[in-house]
Design an enzyme around this catalytic site. Structure first.
Site, PDB file in Angstrom:
ATOM      1  N   GLY A   8       0.815  -1.206   0.000  1.00 47.81           N
ATOM      2  CA  GLY A   8       0.000   0.000   0.000  1.00 47.81           C
ATOM      3  C   GLY A   8       0.844   1.249   0.000  1.00 47.81           C
ATOM      4  O   GLY A   8       2.046   1.199   0.301  1.00 47.81           O
ATOM      5  N   CYS A  39       5.042  -6.379   1.753  1.00 48.57           N
ATOM      6  CA  CYS A  39       5.419  -4.963   1.857  1.00 48.57           C
ATOM      7  C   CYS A  39       4.673  -4.299   3.022  1.00 48.57           C
ATOM      8  O   CYS A  39       4.954  -4.583   4.177  1.00 48.57           O
ATOM      9  CB  CYS A  39       5.170  -4.263   0.525  1.00 48.57           C
ATOM     10  N   TYR A  40       3.690  -3.439   2.753  1.00 49.14           N
ATOM     11  CA  TYR A  40       2.936  -2.786   3.822  1.00 49.14           C
ATOM     12  C   TYR A  40       2.299  -3.817   4.748  1.00 49.14           C
ATOM     13  O   TYR A  40       2.285  -3.644   5.970  1.00 49.14           O
ATOM     14  CB  TYR A  40       1.866  -1.880   3.211  1.00 49.14           C
ATOM     15  N   HIS A  95       7.956  -7.824  -3.564  1.00 49.37           N
ATOM     16  CA  HIS A  95       6.680  -8.140  -4.210  1.00 49.37           C
ATOM     17  C   HIS A  95       6.812  -9.414  -5.047  1.00 49.37           C
ATOM     18  O   HIS A  95       7.264  -9.375  -6.192  1.00 49.37           O
ATOM     19  CB  HIS A  95       6.236  -6.980  -5.093  1.00 49.37           C
ATOM     20  N   GLU A 143       4.501 -10.954  -6.449  1.00 49.68           N
ATOM     21  CA  GLU A 143       3.468 -10.991  -7.493  1.00 49.68           C
ATOM     22  C   GLU A 143       3.915 -10.415  -8.826  1.00 49.68           C
ATOM     23  O   GLU A 143       3.282 -10.667  -9.855  1.00 49.68           O
ATOM     24  CB  GLU A 143       2.198 -10.267  -7.015  1.00 49.68           C
ATOM     25  N   ASP A 159     -12.306  -7.313 -24.612  1.00 48.03           N
ATOM     26  CA  ASP A 159     -13.078  -7.184 -23.374  1.00 48.03           C
ATOM     27  C   ASP A 159     -14.577  -7.220 -23.648  1.00 48.03           C
ATOM     28  O   ASP A 159     -15.316  -7.993 -23.031  1.00 48.03           O
ATOM     29  CB  ASP A 159     -12.711  -5.887 -22.649  1.00 48.03           C
ATOM     30  N   LYS A 208      -6.202  -8.178 -18.339  1.00 45.21           N
ATOM     31  CA  LYS A 208      -6.328  -8.401 -19.780  1.00 45.21           C
ATOM     32  C   LYS A 208      -5.932  -9.821 -20.193  1.00 45.21           C
ATOM     33  O   LYS A 208      -6.632 -10.457 -20.993  1.00 45.21           O
ATOM     34  CB  LYS A 208      -5.464  -7.376 -20.533  1.00 45.21           C
TER      35      LYS A 208
END
Length: 506
Positions: free
Chosen positions: A51, A78-79, A165, A167, A223, A362
């Site tokens: 965050g 992280c946060y 991170h 991710e 989309d 996406k």
């Protein structure tokens, strides 16, 4: 009931990336704000996101105390790591130098979170604070040159924390670390797939719409196309797809989309170009452009819905649209820019929204489209912004500028296709700058627009790197554009990644 992991969103721009990585590992995942109650049913783990705040700020988001009473493993990123460490007696302080980018993590020999991860591995850092010291409850699992406590564990809490991170793709073993957390620590079975998502999405649409009718804004992009298939499976003839020519489309786009979809779905074509261009006259501020385009789209859809007798509006809204426009899950996510189908929506929308892709990125939508049987020529189309060329023209949108940009963009894409690079590039396009430069054409002075070429490689649109296009290709494109498109005498190539830039210029 699938096994569930909940990601608590503390406002990170990467929160959905965490969820996507977890879903890629075939574990169902939900995102919730910090103050929400987490249901125990099916829950096998909790992840606390990063965050933008500092844990010692007065208005910093707090962790719901119930999390550790759920008796499931918790991973703080992280946060999320700093917050738990601070509340359990560790010292968190602001770093003298913010650690941003790749770093080398050195780890202790570890048999759960870092199983099979090399002792030294590259990770992605993005933080201004760090855990300076640990209380006795915590074990040190890894460190970097700027983060002495970059990975920790608290066995009594069933808590693991990482300063980096896992991710993002820049963390070498990020997926392995998340997989270890899910399968070794949480006991995941891998019982969720994108096919499951499509079945559940169709069922949710049926429950939402019932016997009602739906209008859908069909652009021909991946989309809206995937949304159309899902909604069509749910409501059949009660769906009306509306293609709106807003005057801001690429060259020959209206004809191409209509010819592609007129036999696939119940399609209505509306030419509203005069309406859009009149509203955009004199407007230069990009946020205002987006809001104008969004509002007029809704007006057109509402008119079509009234004629069709519909009370629902289906949109191909994706998660990046949501988190760049606002705090999509009630968390403190920083607003970057509004998207026409999110930040551009009027406060008093007369239609109820149906957004089955709102939790997807996406690349996930493309995977979903393949599972639904959509052709590759639709799935592999480069992303195109909802406000169209209005946000690829810096400054006021005029018919002259639209004509110039359409011709230049068509040349750029044509040359990329000639070299067989189109399907290898995530997105390529041109931006017409609100700047003119002096040039020479036919031995005479010219004073014409500057055009910027942009091609980026990305997985999900959350981060992106510029594509190293061959010089020969760039030279060929620049020559064709400056020789055949009146109004341009200079072509430049954008070599900025996201971050710090966004993909589109506006």
């Amino acid at each position: 009931m699938h096994q569930r992991v909940v990601v608590v969103d503390f406002g990170s721009q990467y929160t959905q990336l965490i969820a996507r990585r977890i879903r890629e590992l075939q574990v169902y995942c939900e995102i919730q704000p910090p103050n929400s109650r987490i249901l125990k049913k099916g829950l096998i783990g909790v992840v606390l996101s990063g965050g933008p705040k500092s844990v010692y700020e007065e208005n910093a988001p707090k962790l719901n105390d119930e999390v550790f009473s759920l008796n499931v493993p918790v991973l703080g990123i992280c946060y999320g790591m700093q917050l738990v460490c601070k509340e359990r007696g560790c010292t968190v302080r602001r770093a003298d130098l913010r650690e941003y980018g790749t770093a080398t993590l050195t780890g202790e020999d570890e048999k759960d979170l870092f199983k099979d991860v090399p002792k030294k591995t590259t990770v992605w850092m993005s933080h201004g604070d760090y855990v300076e010291s640990l209380s006795k409850e915590f074990d040190l699992l890894g460190w970097s040159s700027s983060s002495p406590n970059a990975a920790v564990r608290n066995t009594s809490l069933k808590f693991w924390g990482v300063q980096f991170h896992p991710e993002v793709v820049h963390t070498e073993c990020g997926n392995l670390i998340l997989k270890n957390f899910l399968y070794r620590i949480c006991g995941a079975k891998g019982d969720w797939t994108m096919h499951d998502y499509s079945i559940e999405a169709v069922q949710k649409i049926k429950e939402t719409v019932g016997d009602g009718k739906v209008v859908l804004g069909l652009s021909g992009g991946v989309d809206s196309s995937v949304t159309a298939v899902l909604v069509n499976r749910a409501v059949g003839e009660n769906l009306l797809c509306v293609f709106v020519d807003n005057g801001l489309l690429r060259k020959n786009e209206a004809e191409t989309v209509v010819n592609t979809f007129k036999k696939r779905v119940n399609l209505k074509f509306i030419d509203a170009s005069e309406r859009f261009l009149a509203a955009l006259k004199g407007v230069v501020e990009p946020e205002k452009k987006r809001r104008i385009v969004g509002h007029i789209f809704i007006e057109v859809f509402e008119e079509a819905a009234k004629e069709f007798g519909a009370e629902f509006l289906a949109q191909g809204t994706l998660y990046p649209d949501v988190i760049e426009s606002s705090a999509g899950f009630g968390g403190p996510t920083s607003r970057i820019k509004s998207h026409h189908n999110v930040g551009g929506l009027p406060e008093k929308l007369r239609l109820k929204l149906v957004e089955p892709l709102r939790l997807l990125l996406k690349d996930e939508v493309r995977l979903l489209g393949r599972s639904l049987g959509l052709p590759e020529e639709i799935l592999n189309r480069h992303p195109f912004p909802g406000p169209g060329l209005s946000v690829r023209i810096i400054g006021e949108v005029t018919r002259e500028k639209l004509k110039i940009l359409r011709e230049a963009d068509a040349i750029f894409i044509e040359e990329i296709r000639k070299d067989g690079l189109y399907d290898e590039i995530w997105q390529a396009f041109c931006t017409l700058l609100d700047t003119k430069s002096v040039g020479v054409k036919g031995d005479e002075r010219s004073y014409e627009y500057v055009l910027a070429l942009r091609a980026v490689q990305s997985v999900d649109g959350m981060t992106a790197d510029w594509v190293r296009l061959p010089y020969e290709l760039l030279e060929r494109v620049a020559q064709r554009i400056t020789r055949s498109v009146d109004g341009i005498n200079r072509v430049v190539y954008d070599v900025t990644s996201k971050p710090p830039a966004t993909i589109e210029w506006e």
